[in-house]
Scaffold this active site. Structure first.
Site, PDB file in Angstrom:
ATOM      1  N   HIS A   1       0.873  -1.166   0.000  1.00 50.19           N
ATOM      2  CA  HIS A   1       0.000   0.000   0.000  1.00 50.19           C
ATOM      3  C   HIS A   1       0.913   1.219   0.000  1.00 50.19           C
ATOM      4  CE1 HIS A   1      -3.213  -2.731   1.956  1.00 50.19           C
ATOM      5  NE2 HIS A   1      -3.422  -2.642   0.655  1.00 50.19           N
TER       6      HIS A   1
ATOM      7  N   GLU B   1       1.698   3.333   3.102  1.00 51.35           N
ATOM      8  CA  GLU B   1       2.238   2.669   4.287  1.00 51.35           C
ATOM      9  C   GLU B   1       3.742   2.525   4.057  1.00 51.35           C
ATOM     10  OE1 GLU B   1      -0.102  -0.884   4.742  1.00 51.35           O
ATOM     11  OE2 GLU B   1      -1.982   0.255   4.771  1.00 51.35           O
TER      12      GLU B   1
ATOM     13  N   HIS C   1       3.402  -3.722   6.522  1.00 44.58           N
ATOM     14  CA  HIS C   1       2.303  -2.775   6.330  1.00 44.58           C
ATOM     15  C   HIS C   1       2.320  -1.726   7.444  1.00 44.58           C
ATOM     16  CE1 HIS C   1      -0.183  -4.917   3.158  1.00 44.58           C
ATOM     17  NE2 HIS C   1       0.721  -5.833   3.470  1.00 44.58           N
TER      18      HIS C   1
ATOM     19  N   GLU D   1       2.183  -5.460  10.766  1.00 41.73           N
ATOM     20  CA  GLU D   1       1.675  -4.092  10.877  1.00 41.73           C
ATOM     21  C   GLU D   1       2.623  -3.346  11.816  1.00 41.73           C
ATOM     22  OE1 GLU D   1      -0.906  -2.804   9.292  1.00 41.73           O
ATOM     23  OE2 GLU D   1      -1.762  -4.622   8.394  1.00 41.73           O
TER      24      GLU D   1
END
Length: 670
Positions: free
Chosen positions: A257, A260, A400, A492
């Site tokens: 993404h 990110e 991410h 994450e």
């Protein structure tokens, strides 16, 4: 009958013609327009050329003050040199290459355009210096799609030491040695600039790092983005570019993404760290690289990154009355086609769920349905799928942002009407251990601070089953697990998708040990080679573990890696046309390396096996893009006559607007 006079005249004419022919034949070849500029013909030296003062502004820091014209490329005067594209290039090279490899390129070019002169004789620069600069700096020109300048041709304009050449970088090298000597031994061994990097800067750093550690590293592209940017990977291995038998392959993918961005920066820093620490003799890093093939893809979505970075830059503009703002959760997330790349992979998880009642149906190496190719497949997705199929990856992590937690497959809920339902794979315990490896080594991901980012996952230790967190189809982690041998988790890295630049060093310290520990953890479980009775490796043999309904397959040379937790396991190796071999292995808790378990299969007469009927006819793993559907999105733009348009690169305006002759020698592939 000819007269004697006519005969004498004829002989005289023939004699004169032969002399003229000889003179013409021996004369130097005539320079065609442009040949002199390209160095394709020799320019005769003027008879009384003398040394003159070196008065070129961009070459005023050379270690001499006298030069002579014509120079090595045939410019006859200082004014002609100043009006040439060669000199213009040197004047803007710092801006073009964003500071990379300057002033090396400029000094090298100046030594050709204004070589030193003594006693009316010119000395050529050293070929060895040119070759060293080209080896370390050629990538900077490649990054901006510019050809290596013709007047820096090491064979044509440079000389060997035995010819009395000079080193134009001698003073620069001395200054660099003094600067290095002034660095305190207490300062960090590996010096990393903890700033954000544009796409061009990222490419430069990766290629320069690979050149610095060329014996253990290389860069390669797995494809291009929608807007034509390379999806550039840097690889570390004791044998770059080759798969070594029994050496596991691990990968990191970041910036899927585009907004990110922390993972992207961490992988850029990681590449520099691995290279520098290996050269400094760090035993841990040397062991890791010598025993593991590592692949880093810092940006899977470079187009989206540019959109996200532009938004952050605008928000920090002093004229913006609203002031700096947190980067949005949408701008730059998707690729240039507005496709969310982590929803664009084939949904193989639904296939598993739809056939789960059939106990004999596989949950591994599931073919891509033909119907998938009739949808809109992003070029970035296509490139990563081909990459995952071409290399026998064992373990992977996708980096991410937006939370602080590790998630693992499945990412799609087992129940279509439940978005948050625990949906484990057959390798649930292995995935939990992989997630624990990263989370436990992180500075804060697994702590009990209820005020921090990711606090909602404290009771789970900072890890979560993806579907239990939130469900989605077409994810990359599920695809890796169900289509290849690779086990992938999703990391994450934090709640701020685009953290402030001053936070980058802090985040590097928080994640460095996790990044290293995760790569080292690929050396667990079992590995080995499956061979036939003649000692030949068997490609595509299945490795099955009792109680885990998920097989892996052997690679090209028959080698395999099966990630397993400690305990007693029953392992079976099988292949069509061979006997099955079963072995019982015990993996101790404190095992430091994967256990070696080899198999030798005996050839049998070919007979139908029920294993071969698990898939419907024609539903084979090798059917990748069977209808060439992807070409619909990669056809080059054509001109009016059907020819492919050759658009000039962005830097072309530097030269065309100056009124000089267009330097076509800087265009690649001509």
């Amino acid at each position: 009958m000819r007269s004697p006079h006519n005969s004498i005249t004829m002989h005289s004419l023939l004699f004169v013609s032969k002399i003229l022919l000889a003179v013409v034949w021996c004369a130097p070849p005539r320079c065609e327009p442009g040949d002199e500029l390209l160095g394709r013909c020799q320019v005769p030296q003027e008879e009384k050329a003398e040394c003159t003062d070196l008065m070129l502004g961009y070459c005023n820091d050379l270690p001499y003050s006298k030069t002579r014209f014509p120079n090595l490329v045939g410019h006859k005067t200082r004014q002609e040199t100043e009006m040439g594209a060669e000199y213009l290039l040197l004047s803007v090279v710092h801006s073009l290459l964003q500071g990379e490899c300057t002033p090396d390129i400029r000094l090298l070019g100046c030594s050709v355009l204004a070589p030193p002169c003594q006693d009316n004789r010119v000395r050529k620069p050293c070929r060895s210096t040119c070759e060293a600069v080209q080896q370390s700096c050629a990538h900077t020109f490649e990054n901006i799609e510019m050809a290596w300048p013709y007047f820096l041709d090491c064979d044509r304009f440079f000389a060997g030491e035995e010819e009395g050449c000079f080193d134009p970088l001698e003073i620069l090298k001395a200054q660099q040695e003094i600067a290095l000597a002034s660095i305190s031994p207490d300062e960090p061994a590996t010096i990393i600039q903890f700033t954000y990097h544009s796409n061009a800067q990222m490419f430069n750093i990766l290629k320069r790092t690979a050149a610095k550690c060329s014996h253990i590293s290389r860069t390669y592209s797995i494809g291009r983005s929608v807007e034509g940017k390379d999806l550039l990977v840097i690889e570390f291995s004791d044998n770059p570019g080759q798969h070594d038998i029994l050496e596991p392959e691990v990968k990191y993918v970041a910036n899927m993404h585009g907004n990110e961005v922390l993972g992207r920066q961490l992988l850029i820093y990681l590449a520099q760290y691995l290279c520098s620490e290996y050269l400094l003799g760090n035993e841990r890093i040397q062991t890791l690289i010598n025993s593991t093939r590592i692949h880093l893809l810092p940006s899977m979505n470079p187009d989206g990154y540019e959109l996200a970075a532009a938004e952050v830059e605008d928000s920090n503009d002093p004229e913006n009355q609203e002031g700096p703002v947190h980067n949005g959760w949408i701008t730059g997330r998707a690729n240039a086609q507005s496709i969310d790349l982590n929803r664009n992979f084939p949904d193989l998880t639904s296939i598993v769920y739809s056939r789960h009642r059939n106990r004999r149906y596989r949950t591994d190496h599931i073919p891509i349905p033909d119907s998938y190719w009739f949808g809109k497949v992003a070029p970035e997705t296509y490139a990563v799928m081909k990459w995952a199929r071409s290399i026998p990856f064992v373990q992977s992590a996708s980096l991410h942002g937006g939370e602080l937690v590790i998630s693992y497959p499945y990412d799609l809920s087992r129940h279509p009407y439940e978005e948050k339902i625990f949906s484990p794979t057959p390798d649930e315990q292995m995935f939990k251990q992989m997630a624990r490896t990263y989370a436990d080594a992180h500075a804060s991901m697994a702590d009990n601070n209820t005020e921090r980012c990711g606090a909602s996952f404290i009771n789970k230790g900072g890890i979560v089953n993806g579907a239990q967190w939130y469900s989605f189809a077409g994810g990359m982690s599920d695809f890796n697990y169900l289509h290849t041998n690779c086990f992938e988790i999703t990391v994450e890295l934090g709640c701020d998708k685009f953290p402030a630049e001053e936070e980058l060093y802090v985040e590097w310290k928080r994640n460095k040990e996790s990044l290293l520990s995760f790569m080292e953890s690929v050396h667990r479980g079992v590995k080995g080679v499956v061979r036939d009775g003649d000692g030949n490796g068997i490609k595509g043999a299945r490795i099955s573990v009792k109680g885990i309904q998920h097989d892996i397959k052997t690679a090209e040379n028959g080698d395999y890696w099966r990630l397993l937790n400690p305990g007693i396991h029953i392992i079976t190796a099988s292949a069509p046309g061979y006997t099955k071999v079963i072995k019982k292995v015990r993996l101790p808790v404190k095992m430091q390396h994967a256990g070696r378990v080899d198999f030798v299969l005996t050839k049998l007469p070919q007979e139908p096996d029920m294993e071969d009927f698990r898939f419907p006819p024609g539903d084979t793993y090798d059917r990748f893009d069977p209808y060439n559907m992807f070409e619909r999105y990669t056809v080059a733009e054509l001109g009016e006559e059907g020819e492919e348009r050759q658009e000039k690169p962005w830097w072309w305006n530097y030269f065309t607007q100056s009124g000089i002759s267009a330097p076509t020698w800087l265009l690649r592939n001509l």
